[in-house]
Design a protein around this motif. Structure first.
Motif, PDB file in Angstrom:
ATOM      1  N   UNK A  99      83.555  19.073  48.212  1.00 59.18           N
ATOM      2  CA  UNK A  99      84.641  19.105  49.196  1.00 59.18           C
ATOM      3  C   UNK A  99      85.921  18.559  48.577  1.00 59.18           C
ATOM      4  N   UNK A 100      85.813  17.423  47.904  1.00 55.01           N
ATOM      5  CA  UNK A 100      86.999  16.815  47.300  1.00 55.01           C
ATOM      6  C   UNK A 100      87.584  17.718  46.221  1.00 55.01           C
ATOM      7  N   UNK A 128      73.908  15.237  49.005  1.00 57.35           N
ATOM      8  CA  UNK A 128      75.011  14.644  49.765  1.00 57.35           C
ATOM      9  C   UNK A 128      76.158  14.280  48.824  1.00 57.35           C
ATOM     10  N   UNK A 129      75.829  13.621  47.723  1.00 62.54           N
ATOM     11  CA  UNK A 129      76.854  13.260  46.742  1.00 62.54           C
ATOM     12  C   UNK A 129      77.532  14.508  46.199  1.00 62.54           C
ATOM     13  N   UNK A 130      76.749  15.520  45.874  1.00 61.43           N
ATOM     14  CA  UNK A 130      77.310  16.753  45.346  1.00 61.43           C
ATOM     15  C   UNK A 130      78.179  17.464  46.384  1.00 61.43           C
ATOM     16  N   UNK A 131      77.783  17.386  47.640  1.00 61.60           N
ATOM     17  CA  UNK A 131      78.587  17.975  48.705  1.00 61.60           C
ATOM     18  C   UNK A 131      79.929  17.290  48.854  1.00 61.60           C
ATOM     19  N   UNK A 132      79.940  15.971  48.767  1.00 59.93           N
ATOM     20  CA  UNK A 132      81.199  15.224  48.853  1.00 59.93           C
ATOM     21  C   UNK A 132      82.102  15.571  47.677  1.00 59.93           C
ATOM     22  N   UNK A 142      92.032  19.619  45.860  1.00 59.67           N
ATOM     23  CA  UNK A 142      92.778  20.281  44.791  1.00 59.67           C
ATOM     24  C   UNK A 142      93.569  21.475  45.319  1.00 59.67           C
ATOM     25  N   UNK A 143      93.016  22.167  46.301  1.00 62.94           N
ATOM     26  CA  UNK A 143      93.751  23.289  46.895  1.00 62.94           C
ATOM     27  C   UNK A 143      95.067  22.800  47.491  1.00 62.94           C
ATOM     28  N   UNK A 144      95.018  21.705  48.235  1.00 61.31           N
ATOM     29  CA  UNK A 144      96.237  21.187  48.858  1.00 61.31           C
ATOM     30  C   UNK A 144      97.178  20.554  47.843  1.00 61.31           C
ATOM     31  N   UNK A 145      96.654  19.945  46.800  1.00 60.72           N
ATOM     32  CA  UNK A 145      97.526  19.405  45.751  1.00 60.72           C
ATOM     33  C   UNK A 145      98.303  20.536  45.096  1.00 60.72           C
ATOM     34  N   UNK A 146      97.611  21.618  44.770  1.00 58.91           N
ATOM     35  CA  UNK A 146      98.289  22.722  44.103  1.00 58.91           C
ATOM     36  C   UNK A 146      99.243  23.459  45.035  1.00 58.91           C
ATOM     37  N   UNK A 147      98.835  23.704  46.274  1.00 54.21           N
ATOM     38  CA  UNK A 147      99.698  24.500  47.154  1.00 54.21           C
ATOM     39  C   UNK A 147     100.866  23.702  47.720  1.00 54.21           C
ATOM     40  N   UNK A 148     100.666  22.441  48.056  1.00 55.99           N
ATOM     41  CA  UNK A 148     101.739  21.668  48.691  1.00 55.99           C
ATOM     42  C   UNK A 148     102.568  20.903  47.657  1.00 55.99           C
ATOM     43  N   UNK A 149     101.926  20.137  46.808  1.00 60.22           N
ATOM     44  CA  UNK A 149     102.677  19.306  45.865  1.00 60.22           C
ATOM     45  C   UNK A 149     103.235  20.104  44.695  1.00 60.22           C
TER      46      UNK A 149
END
Length: 172
Positions: free
Chosen positions: A144-145, A137-141, A150-157
């Protein structure tokens, strides 16, 4: 002197590699507008960081470094802190290294097809489930993060285009 011969050689190799990487980073063409950071900014920063760390490592090795007994004690202390004391006694597991290498090859193959976020999530989960099944569960969280955020940080910001893959419908 003989005890840290390999470390001294490794430190010299790291300095040479870092210098070559930094040279390659300076060869990246810069944009016409000089006020922009450009595509070479990040590789140049990494190159300088690698070169500084390699020089520190070389300095430590050539000023004497640690004796073999001290380094074993330090390794054991660190292993106990992170809960990996059983792993320092084992030799390299070729099956595990082969699995991780195969996983990396699959990651490279599916990177464009599935996109950055999904392929990174799947690789991270497959690697952690193979290596350590105690905290799924911890590894899954974390997966996801580390992949989707990171995908949205790189593509949007940062406006760096990463492959969207199956998530093309989420692009703006």
């Amino acid at each position: 002197m003989k005890e840290n011969r390999e470390e001294r050689i490794a430190s010299i190799v790291l300095i040479i590699f870092s210098a070559a990487y930094l040279t390659g980073a300076f060869l990246i063409p810069m944009p016409v507008l000089k006020q922009q950071l450009g595509p070479g900014g990040f590789p140049i920063a990494i190159g300088f960081a690698m070169l500084i760390l390699a020089c520190i490592y070389a300095w430590q090795q050539f000023r004497g470094g640690m004796t073999a007994k001290e380094s074993e004690e330090e390794i054991e202390k660190r292993a106990v802190i992170i809960g990996a004391e059983e792993k320092i006694e084992k030799k390299a597991d070729l099956r595990t290294m082969g699995f991780i290498l195969g996983l990396m090859l699959l990651y490279a193959f599916f990177f464009e097809i599935l996109g950055y976020a999904i392929s990174t999530f799947l690789m991270f989960m497959a690697g952690t489930l193979y290596l350590d099944r105690r905290h799924p569960v911890r590894d899954g969280v974390i997966a996801v993060i580390s992949s989707f955020v990171l995908y949205y940080i790189f593509t949007i910001l940062l406006r760096v285009q990463l492959p969207a893959g199956l998530l093309k419908f989420l692009e703006y």
